[in-house]
Design an enzyme around this catalytic site. Structure first.
Site, mmCIF file in Angstrom:
data_model
loop_
_atom_site.group_PDB
_atom_site.id
_atom_site.type_symbol
_atom_site.label_atom_id
_atom_site.label_comp_id
_atom_site.label_asym_id
_atom_site.label_seq_id
_atom_site.Cartn_x
_atom_site.Cartn_y
_atom_site.Cartn_z
ATOM 1 N N CYS A 129 -10.350 15.053 -12.099
ATOM 2 C CA CYS A 129 -9.103 15.458 -12.745
ATOM 3 C C CYS A 129 -8.362 14.291 -13.379
ATOM 4 O O CYS A 129 -7.296 14.479 -13.961
ATOM 5 C CB CYS A 129 -8.198 16.151 -11.733
ATOM 6 S SG CYS A 129 -8.927 17.642 -11.051
ATOM 7 N N LYS A 198 -1.440 21.620 -4.078
ATOM 8 C CA LYS A 198 -2.810 22.057 -4.352
ATOM 9 C C LYS A 198 -3.739 21.351 -3.367
ATOM 10 O O LYS A 198 -3.765 20.122 -3.304
ATOM 11 C CB LYS A 198 -3.171 21.706 -5.789
ATOM 12 C CG LYS A 198 -4.597 22.069 -6.150
ATOM 13 C CD LYS A 198 -4.856 21.848 -7.619
ATOM 14 C CE LYS A 198 -6.299 22.133 -7.961
ATOM 15 N NZ LYS A 198 -6.571 21.852 -9.376
ATOM 16 N N LYS A 251 -1.661 26.530 -3.942
ATOM 17 C CA LYS A 251 -3.039 26.877 -4.271
ATOM 18 C C LYS A 251 -3.996 26.250 -3.281
ATOM 19 O O LYS A 251 -3.842 25.060 -2.997
ATOM 20 C CB LYS A 251 -3.313 26.339 -5.675
ATOM 21 C CG LYS A 251 -4.668 26.624 -6.202
ATOM 22 C CD LYS A 251 -4.798 25.997 -7.547
ATOM 23 C CE LYS A 251 -6.254 26.123 -7.934
ATOM 24 N NZ LYS A 251 -6.551 25.347 -9.082
ATOM 25 N N TYR A 316 -7.477 36.739 -10.773
ATOM 26 C CA TYR A 316 -8.549 37.316 -11.588
ATOM 27 C C TYR A 316 -8.568 38.837 -11.451
ATOM 28 O O TYR A 316 -9.254 39.518 -12.197
ATOM 29 C CB TYR A 316 -9.901 36.709 -11.183
ATOM 30 C CG TYR A 316 -9.890 35.189 -11.286
ATOM 31 C CD1 TYR A 316 -10.028 34.577 -12.531
ATOM 32 C CD2 TYR A 316 -9.673 34.384 -10.173
ATOM 33 C CE1 TYR A 316 -9.964 33.200 -12.647
ATOM 34 C CE2 TYR A 316 -9.606 32.996 -10.278
ATOM 35 C CZ TYR A 316 -9.759 32.417 -11.519
ATOM 36 O OH TYR A 316 -9.670 31.049 -11.639
HETATM 37 C C1 PBG Z 1 -8.620 22.064 -12.029
HETATM 38 C C2 PBG Z 1 -8.414 23.401 -11.478
HETATM 39 C C3 PBG Z 1 -9.135 24.011 -10.442
HETATM 40 C C4 PBG Z 1 -8.655 25.304 -10.341
HETATM 41 C C5 PBG Z 1 -7.643 25.448 -11.276
HETATM 42 N N1 PBG Z 1 -7.476 24.246 -11.957
HETATM 43 C C6 PBG Z 1 -10.291 23.605 -9.638
HETATM 44 C C7 PBG Z 1 -10.445 22.318 -9.008
HETATM 45 O O1 PBG Z 1 -9.502 21.642 -8.600
HETATM 46 O O2 PBG Z 1 -11.620 21.974 -8.919
HETATM 47 C C8 PBG Z 1 -9.190 26.316 -9.377
HETATM 48 C C9 PBG Z 1 -8.997 27.711 -9.748
HETATM 49 C C10 PBG Z 1 -9.843 28.654 -9.013
HETATM 50 O O3 PBG Z 1 -10.633 28.308 -8.108
HETATM 51 O O4 PBG Z 1 -9.761 29.828 -9.367
HETATM 52 N N2 PBG Z 1 -7.643 21.135 -11.831
HETATM 53 ZN ZN ZN Z 2 -8.430 19.202 -12.646
#
Ligand code: PBG
Ligand code: ZN
Length: 326
Positions: A129, A198, A251, A316
């Protein structure tokens, strides 16, 4: 002795139960994630997420119309670029896939809120990221150089017409960095939905298929939160609020409802929950096997999000939920 208090009195009929119902999900609570890919007339189903597709911009526009017609107020866009590189060029370039999709959707469906995921993992060749130096196999993701790329990304997304900037990379200071870059570029009214708490979660597995963003080395535990920590989420949201976040996200959602609750108690900002890919896929797999009643299970889950204090649900299941709500 017979009981004096009989909670069952208020459960005797459907209208009575409706009168005392505490939490109700509405279509207004939903936001639907979409994955944009280069090309034309492409709708490729994600293997691990039945019913979810990678779509070219023309298909995204069609989908956005359908979402609007279902009464869902907004979408969140993710992008899969043609090329990935160390600078995450596809994230911040004016011709980046999310910028193109945003422009097209805003033109065709102006009354739909378009949120954009502001992160680099779909665009870096290593899948992290943030910025990581070429050849640095130790897997270090550098915080402050990442902020510079995120600032450029947010401004490009704003220029394309995005309605909400949603930074998801868990870099320190990312809300402040993005806020200042937006303000400088004249977008002081554009809100930031921060993925504030997150976690480093295995529930993102199917998303990484959908976004083709699995990290090529190491994992995300140096920037995403340890699933064992709760109080730390409050520290994260306090920082994001101080830095100017307009909305906060927790999240994943299901295994983190205590965090949603604590965040809601700790702030007056709207709280979003991301019902992530793995949560979706588990329900889908069981439903396709006939092991659970999909509608009932999903609606129970959505209602539980509301009960836990969620104001906005990224899911979703959004289109199905909107249909079931009628
Ligand atoms: C990336 C991001 C992720 C998700 C949303 N933005 C995945 C990650 O951190 O690898 C996950 C969303 C999902 O699992 O539905 N920053
Ligand atoms: Zn990311």
């Amino acid at each position: 002795m017979f009981p004096i208090h009989r909670p069952r009195r208020l459960r005797t009929s459907d209208p009575l139960r409706r009168m005392v119902r505490e939490n109700i999900v509405t279509t207004n609570d939903l936001m639907y994630p979409l994955f944009a890919v280069p090309g034309d007339s492409i709708a490729k189903e994600v293997k691990s997420m039945p019913g979810v597709y990678q779509m070219s911009v023309d298909k995204i526009v069609e989908e956005a119309k359908e979402v609007r017609d279902l009464g869902i107020p907004g979408i969140i866009l993710f992008g899969i670029p043609e090329d990935k590189d160390v600078e995450a060029t596809g994230a911040w370039h004016d011709c980046g896939i999310v910028q193109k999709a945003t422009e097209a959707v805003k033109k065709a469906v102006p009354d739909l809120v378009v949120a954009v995921d502001t992160c680099l993992c779909e665009y870096t060749n290593h899948g992290h990221c943030g910025y990581s130096e070429v050849g640095d196999l130790s897997g270090r993701v550098l915080n402050d150089p990442t902020l510079e790329l995120l600032k450029k990304t947010a401004v490009a997304q704003a220029k394309a017409g995005a309605d909400i900037i949603a930074p998801s990379g868990m870099m320190d200071g990312f809300v402040q960095a993005i806020r200042s870059s937006l303000d400088e570029a004249g977008y002081e009214n554009l809100p930031i939905l921060s993925y504030a708490a997150k976690y480093a979660s295995a529930y993102y597995g199917p998303f990484r298929d959908a976004a083709e963003s699995a990290p090529q080395f190491g994992d995300r535990r140096t920037y995403q939160m340890d699933p064992a920590n709760g109080t730390e989420a409050i520290k994260e949201i306090e920082l994001d609020i101080a830095e100017g976040a307009d909305m906060l996200m927790v999240k994943p959602a299901l295994a983190y409802m205590d965090i949603i609750w604590r965040v809601k108690q700790a702030t007056n900002l709207p709280v979003a929950a991301y019902n992530v890919s793995g949560e979706y896929s588990m329900v889908k797999a069981a439903a396709l096997n006939g092991w659970i009643d999909e509608e009932k299970v999903v609606m129970e889950t959505m209602t539980a999000f509301k009960r836990s204090g969620t104001d906005l649900i990224l899911t979703y299941h959004a289109k199905d939920v909107a249909r079931w709500l009628g």
